[in-house]
Design a protein around this motif. Structure first.
Motif, PDB file in Angstrom:
ATOM      1  N   PRO A  52      -1.522  60.345  30.865  1.00 51.20           N
ATOM      2  CA  PRO A  52      -0.778  59.080  30.996  1.00 51.20           C
ATOM      3  C   PRO A  52       0.346  58.935  29.972  1.00 51.20           C
ATOM      4  CG  PRO A  52      -3.136  58.693  31.128  1.00 51.20           C
ATOM      5  CD  PRO A  52      -2.959  60.108  30.706  1.00 51.20           C
ATOM      6  N   SER A  53       0.112  59.365  28.716  1.00 52.35           N
ATOM      7  CA  SER A  53       1.147  59.207  27.694  1.00 52.35           C
ATOM      8  C   SER A  53       2.330  60.135  27.933  1.00 52.35           C
ATOM      9  CB  SER A  53       0.559  59.474  26.302  1.00 52.35           C
ATOM     10  OG  SER A  53       0.185  60.827  26.160  1.00 52.35           O
TER      11      SER A  53
ATOM     12  N   LEU B 259       3.660  58.272  32.017  1.00 50.83           N
ATOM     13  CA  LEU B 259       3.916  56.830  32.146  1.00 50.83           C
ATOM     14  C   LEU B 259       5.243  56.392  31.531  1.00 50.83           C
ATOM     15  CD1 LEU B 259       0.484  54.989  31.711  1.00 50.83           C
ATOM     16  CD2 LEU B 259       1.989  55.034  33.708  1.00 50.83           C
TER      17      LEU B 259
ATOM     18  N   ARG C 270       8.013  57.878  31.406  1.00 46.34           N
ATOM     19  CA  ARG C 270       9.089  58.223  32.343  1.00 46.34           C
ATOM     20  C   ARG C 270       9.107  57.273  33.528  1.00 46.34           C
ATOM     21  NH1 ARG C 270      11.894  62.668  32.141  1.00 46.34           N
ATOM     22  NH2 ARG C 270      12.245  62.569  34.390  1.00 46.34           N
ATOM     23  N   LEU C 271       7.930  56.889  33.986  1.00 43.67           N
ATOM     24  CA  LEU C 271       7.872  55.969  35.115  1.00 43.67           C
ATOM     25  C   LEU C 271       8.381  54.580  34.745  1.00 43.67           C
ATOM     26  CD1 LEU C 271       4.374  56.913  36.613  1.00 43.67           C
ATOM     27  CD2 LEU C 271       6.630  57.537  37.490  1.00 43.67           C
ATOM     28  N   LEU C 272       8.175  54.190  33.489  1.00 44.79           N
ATOM     29  CA  LEU C 272       8.516  52.832  33.068  1.00 44.79           C
ATOM     30  C   LEU C 272       9.929  52.710  32.513  1.00 44.79           C
ATOM     31  CD1 LEU C 272       5.159  51.924  31.264  1.00 44.79           C
ATOM     32  CD2 LEU C 272       5.875  51.312  33.586  1.00 44.79           C
TER      33      LEU C 272
END
Length: 532
Positions: free
Chosen positions: A319-320, A323, A325-327
């Motif tokens: 996730p680190s 995530l 990049r997605l946000l």
């Protein structure tokens, strides 16, 4: 004071580390295995890892060397993943492993479980980076692992202090924990920032190489002790000072740099070898206090905690990595899209090390006022030991084949050589212009042969890198540059034999011999560095 156990530890670990260089097994893993094997042999002294010795006297020089060898620019470029691992992951692992241990071990208090979580939270990148360099892991992953290991100890030690305060009855709260973390981190950063400039000034103004190296050996201890005096993080202070000094090392006198590199390589070799051997040698100490626990139950706890530690790292790393990049559109625009292979290696490279064991041994024997023993202290020591050994052996042995299986793109040596050649060509051009400016001044007049010799040195340096790209000798397989260096060393060897023969014939004395040999040694070292 009996110094024989210390001598045996240093000599034995150095011998094993030297032997590891002739095997495919990374030195840290072989040292741990040998330590385990010899821990019960008759006549082997008992070695107990003393945290009051290790943390202030062994950890600072290891951190200092690792930080000075790191790239400040690379770490800054990867600041987000390094921070997420060295701070975010350690806090997450402390809570997750602590919660799992509370559920796994009957009767383990939540505060004692958090102590265990904090103790086993920080990975040690020494073994991982040793493997990474041997199998050619991409430099970005190596930088992230090294950066994590520089700072995660500070986070884990602070988390441990907070959890320990609650466990021994001194009282702790979320607000208190956050305050202690801020004092440790900001205080350590402040001490490092205050010390780094005056220390660097001293390094550039003390001209004698012997004094410079004495100062260099003292720096990590001074930074660590100064920060601890203010209840700040000595780890962060040492890292900040070392990163600054390493980034500006080019400003220090060349003789100091040459000696300093040799001295610190020796220090690192001795300390790292002894430290990994000590891990294996702790087995008798750890098992001594397990009488109260059934063997099968203790083994189950060890396997379960090890599996949780491994799983928790995967749960954080993936996730680190993806995530942010997605946000963030800014991150997507600035950074390349990471593949799934990098997080696999980073997750699997979470081997624990001697810091975890040292912190575990610092757990007090009793709680507040000494009324009762610390709950499950011996079991926590055992679980820390098995987690360290499990990660080093299981992950350390399987990491090289995992990296080969994932087939990371191999670094292009030709591209690296071209970059080096271009950099050298630019530097040589500027140096040649500077030489012409100096020779135009009447105060710098030289006979033409000497001026030509200076230009020849520049030409040789400029051509040396390009010659590596040339065709190999069909007979020896050497490049032109390799042959040049080999012949140069043969000539130096012949000169050395003559000097020794003249000394033995009493034509020159030993003092003159040492002067002549030192001149040859410097020339041979220069040839060797060009080869590297």
């Amino acid at each position: 004071m009996d110094v024989m156990p210390l001598l045996l530890l240093v000599a034995g670990s150095a011998a094993v580390a030297a032997a590891a260089r002739r095997t495919p097994v990374p030195a840290p893993l072989l040292l741990v295995a040998v330590g385990l094997a010899v821990s019960y042999l008759p006549g082997v002294p008992g070695y107990t890892l003393d945290p009051h010795v290790f943390l202030p006297l062994v950890l600072p020089p290891l951190l200092y060397l690792s930080a000075t060898d790191s790239s400040y620019l690379d770490l800054r470029a990867h600041a987000r993943p390094v921070a997420l691992l060295s701070v975010g992951y350690v806090l997450f692992a402390t809570c997750a492993v602590g919660w799992a241990a509370y559920l796994i071990v009957p009767g383990l208090p939540p505060t004692a479980a958090l102590v265990l979580g904090a103790v086993v939270a920080p990975p040690d990148a020494v073994a991982a980076t040793a493997v990474a360099r041997r199998v050619g892991l991409p430099s970005k992953i190596t930088t992230i692992l090294q950066g994590e290991s520089l700072l995660n100890d500070a986070t884990a030690i602070t988390a441990y202090k907070v959890a320990l305060a609650a466990a021994v009855g001194e009282g702790a709260s979320w607000a208190g924990g956050i305050k202690e973390f801020l004092v440790a981190s900001v205080g350590g950063l402040a001490v490092g920032l205050i010390l780094m400039v005056p220390i660097h000034w001293l390094r550039t103004h003390v001209r004698e190489a012997l004094l410079q190296n004495t100062l260099s050996l003292l720096i990590p201890f001074v930074a660590y002790a100064a920060a601890e005096q203010f209840h700040a993080s000595g780890v962060i202070a040492v890292v900040v000072v070392a990163l600054y000094l390493g980034h500006r090392a080019w400003e220090v006198d060349f003789a100091t740099r040459l000696q300093e590199e040799a001295v610190w390589k020796m220090v690192a070799f001795v300390l790292e070898s002894a430290v990994f051997a000590l891990i294996g040698l702790q087995l008798p100490v750890v098992l001594k206090g397990l009488d109260a626990y059934e063997g099968a139950a203790a083994a189950w706890y060890a396997v379960a905690v090890f599996l949780v530690v491994v799983a928790v790292r995967f749960l954080w790393v993936y996730p680190s990595t993806f995530l942010p990049r997605l946000l963030s559109a800014r991150i997507r625009a600035r950074e390349e899209n990471p593949t799934w292979r990098g997080p696999v290696v980073i997750s699997w490279a979470g081997m624990r090390g001697v810091v975890s064991l040292a912190v575990a041994f610092s757990i007090p024997l009793t709680v507040e006022h000494g009324d009762a023993g610390f709950p499950h202290r011996n079991l926590i020591l055992f679980l820390t030991f098995t987690t360290v050994i499990g990660t080093l052996v299981v992950q350390g042995v399987t990491l090289p084949p995992l990296i080969r299986l994932l087939r990371f793109p191999a670094p292009d040596p030709r591209a690296a050589t071209l970059a080096e050649a271009n950099a050298q060509a630019q530097a040589s051009l500027v140096a040649e212009r500077r030489l012409d400016e100096l020779l135009a001044d009447d105060r710098n007049t030289l006979p033409p042969p000497l001026a030509d010799r200076l230009r020849a040195v520049l030409e040789r340096r400029r051509n040396a890198v390009w010659e590596r790209l040339g065709q190999a000798n069909p007979v020896t397989g050497e490049t032109v540059d390799d042959t040049y260096r080999r012949l140069s060393r043969e000539m130096i060897s012949a000169e050395r034999e003559v000097f020794v023969r003249l000394r033995d014939g009493r034509y020159i004395d030993d003092e003159m011999l040492r002067t002549l040999l030192r001149r040859l040694d410097l020339e041979e070292a220069a040839a060797f560095r060009e080869a590297a």
